[in-house]
Design an enzyme around this catalytic site. Structure first.
Site, PDB file in Angstrom:
ATOM      1  N   ASP A  28       0.848  -1.196   0.000  1.00 22.14           N
ATOM      2  CA  ASP A  28       0.000   0.000   0.000  1.00 22.14           C
ATOM      3  C   ASP A  28       0.886   1.250   0.000  1.00 22.14           C
ATOM      4  OD1 ASP A  28      -1.871   2.110   0.691  1.00 22.14           O
ATOM      5  OD2 ASP A  28      -3.228   0.522   1.353  1.00 22.14           O
ATOM      6  N   SER A  72      -7.320   4.154  -1.314  1.00 23.34           N
ATOM      7  CA  SER A  72      -7.085   2.705  -1.291  1.00 23.34           C
ATOM      8  C   SER A  72      -8.357   1.900  -1.572  1.00 23.34           C
ATOM      9  CB  SER A  72      -6.499   2.279   0.057  1.00 23.34           C
ATOM     10  OG  SER A  72      -5.182   2.753   0.172  1.00 23.34           O
ATOM     11  N   THR A  91      -8.064  -1.849   1.812  1.00 18.00           N
ATOM     12  CA  THR A  91      -7.531  -2.825   0.847  1.00 18.00           C
ATOM     13  C   THR A  91      -8.116  -4.226   1.042  1.00 18.00           C
ATOM     14  OG1 THR A  91      -5.535  -1.495   0.677  1.00 18.00           O
ATOM     15  CG2 THR A  91      -5.431  -3.714  -0.246  1.00 18.00           C
ATOM     16  N   GLU A 100      -1.241  -7.946   1.897  1.00 19.63           N
ATOM     17  CA  GLU A 100      -0.972  -6.501   1.836  1.00 19.63           C
ATOM     18  C   GLU A 100       0.073  -6.055   2.848  1.00 19.63           C
ATOM     19  OE1 GLU A 100      -3.243  -2.187   2.051  1.00 19.63           O
ATOM     20  OE2 GLU A 100      -3.679  -3.708   3.549  1.00 19.63           O
ATOM     21  N   ASP A 139       2.114   2.732   3.370  1.00 21.10           N
ATOM     22  CA  ASP A 139       1.269   3.904   3.138  1.00 21.10           C
ATOM     23  C   ASP A 139       1.205   4.817   4.360  1.00 21.10           C
ATOM     24  OD1 ASP A 139      -0.976   5.369   1.754  1.00 21.10           O
ATOM     25  OD2 ASP A 139      -2.116   4.538   3.432  1.00 21.10           O
ATOM     26  N   HIS A 149       2.172   8.696   4.695  1.00 20.07           N
ATOM     27  CA  HIS A 149       1.292   9.798   5.122  1.00 20.07           C
ATOM     28  C   HIS A 149       1.978  10.649   6.190  1.00 20.07           C
ATOM     29  CE1 HIS A 149      -2.533   9.085   3.084  1.00 20.07           C
ATOM     30  NE2 HIS A 149      -2.367   7.786   3.268  1.00 20.07           N
ATOM     31  N   ASP A 171      -1.232  -0.120  -4.712  1.00 18.56           N
ATOM     32  CA  ASP A 171      -2.527   0.472  -5.059  1.00 18.56           C
ATOM     33  C   ASP A 171      -2.370   1.914  -5.533  1.00 18.56           C
ATOM     34  OD1 ASP A 171      -1.740   1.197  -2.503  1.00 18.56           O
ATOM     35  OD2 ASP A 171      -3.690   0.866  -1.576  1.00 18.56           O
ATOM     36  N   HIS A 172      -1.291   2.580  -5.042  1.00 16.56           N
ATOM     37  CA  HIS A 172      -0.972   3.967  -5.404  1.00 16.56           C
ATOM     38  C   HIS A 172       0.332   4.318  -4.731  1.00 16.56           C
ATOM     39  CE1 HIS A 172      -2.033   4.890  -1.306  1.00 16.56           C
ATOM     40  NE2 HIS A 172      -3.149   4.203  -1.479  1.00 16.56           N
TER      41      HIS A 172
HETATM   42 ZN   LIG Z   1      -3.200   6.074   2.212  1.00 18.46          ZN
END
Ligand SMILES: [Zn+2]
Length: 350
Positions: free
Chosen positions: A32, A72, A125, A237, A242, A246, A284-285
């Site tokens: 993620d 997500s 996710t 995952e 992620d 952040h 996912d990004h």
């Molecule tokens: Zn995120």
């Protein structure tokens, strides 16, 4: 006629032998928020990544139906159903209609299915591979749909959402399968046909403090699912790459990439021995607009990094693939292509 039949059989055999043959099992690893810089940082810190064992690489576009920058939930929906949706939406099309996901297709084919994550099972996710709800924020509703699903392996956190006084879902889950609530119970699971692990009230801590590693979760999930002679689908995952992104926390970001990569190694070990398993590793990004600005390859250090901001970006993310069916993932693909291709493989597998 006989000659034609021989030619047809020969052509079929060549097709089946090639790397584009249909896999029996699929393991999808999602880092993620894992963009190319995140992978690069992991490589500098670790030296050689397990992901590098994959002969096929590609790039994936990640935008959602209503935004250049996906969240997500929409990204998980694209990967699990092959259809883009609005940010925040899980397993529903932009018009609100339910979309059949890869796990549901696999179950229809008699395959076993599972998810193994290091966040609450109700988080975007994993939920995007199981449920159909309008908002990722509806944790209690999501827990209900997960408990009612036919998924065989459910490893992660989020016990509180399955244990709410007004809507307890844990007993429902326990009727269907053994549910481990501690690391000790998890390690005593053995190899039942179905199993769950709700190891944390909500989310696990960062990698260094996790009682059960993502690699352990992955190994156990594979052990359980691979007992099914019809094959399996597993989504794993690396959830917290992620979160560190952040927070613009490069140290934990790199530790999470390395931890995720250890789990990838166990999937590839199985696939190498098994020969009928497709392994896909992607994200996912991207999160943070992360950049590496200084460090040492020799000393395996990254000591100067930058972040553009504290949210996701629309950068393409890397993809790595190994095993039967892997070659179709090379080049630039959209996230929906991954969902569509996995579903096609599952529908056409024997
Ligand atoms: Zn995120």
């Amino acid at each position: 006629m006989k000659k034609l039949l021989t030619i047809c059989l020969l052509a079929f055999a060549i097709t089946v032998c090639a790397e584009d043959r249909v896999p029996k099992n699929i393991i999808l690893f999602i880092g993620d928020g894992m963009g190319l810089s995140q992978v690069t940082a992991g490589k500098v810190a670790k030296g050689k990544l397990e992901m590098e064992r994959c002969p096929v690489t590609g790039l994936v576009t990640t935008w959602s139906d209503d935004s250049l920058v996906t969240d997500s939930a929409a990204a998980a929906t694209a990967l699990s159903t092959g259809v883009k949706t609005r940010n925040g939406s899980l397993g529903l099309a932009p018009d609100g209609k339910p979309l059949k996901n890869v796990i549901e297709y696999a179950e229809e084919k008699g395959k076993s299915t599972g998810v193994a994550v290091v966040c609450s099972l109700t988080h975007a996710t994993p939920a995007g591979f199981i449920v159909h709800v309008l908002s990722r924020k509806l944790d209690s509703e999501i827990a209900g749909q997960i408990a009612a699903s036919d998924v065989d392996v459910l490893f992660g956190g989020g016990l509180n959402y399955f244990n709410m006084t007004n809507n307890p879902r844990l007993p429902e889950l326990q009727k269907k399968m053994t549910v481990a609530l501690t690391a000790g119970e998890f390690r005593q699971l053995g190899t039942p046909e179905k199993a769950a692990a709700l190891l944390y009230p909500v989310h696990p801590p960062y990698a260094a403090e996790r009682a059960v590693s993502l690699r352990e979760l992955t190994e156990k999930a594979i052990q359980i699912l691979s007992q099914d002679k019809d094959g399996f689908f597993l989504m794993v995952e690396g959830s917290q790459i992620d979160w560190a992104g952040h927070k613009n926390d490069a140290t934990n970001l790199i530790a999470e990439v390395v931890d995720f990569d250890h789990a990838v190694g166990s999937g590839l070990d199985f696939a190498e021995k098994n020969g009928e398993t497709l392994v896909i590793i992607t994200a996912d990004h991207e999160t943070g607009g992360f950049a590496l600005l200084g460090g040492s390859v020799e000393h395996k250090t990254v000591d100067k990094t930058g972040f553009v901001h504290g949210n996701h970006t629309a950068s393409m993310v890397p993809l790595f693939a190994y095993g039967p069916g892997s070659t179709v993932f090379s080049g630039i693909r959209d996230n929906t292509d991954i969902g569509k291709t996995m579903i096609r493989f599952i529908q056409t597998s024997e």
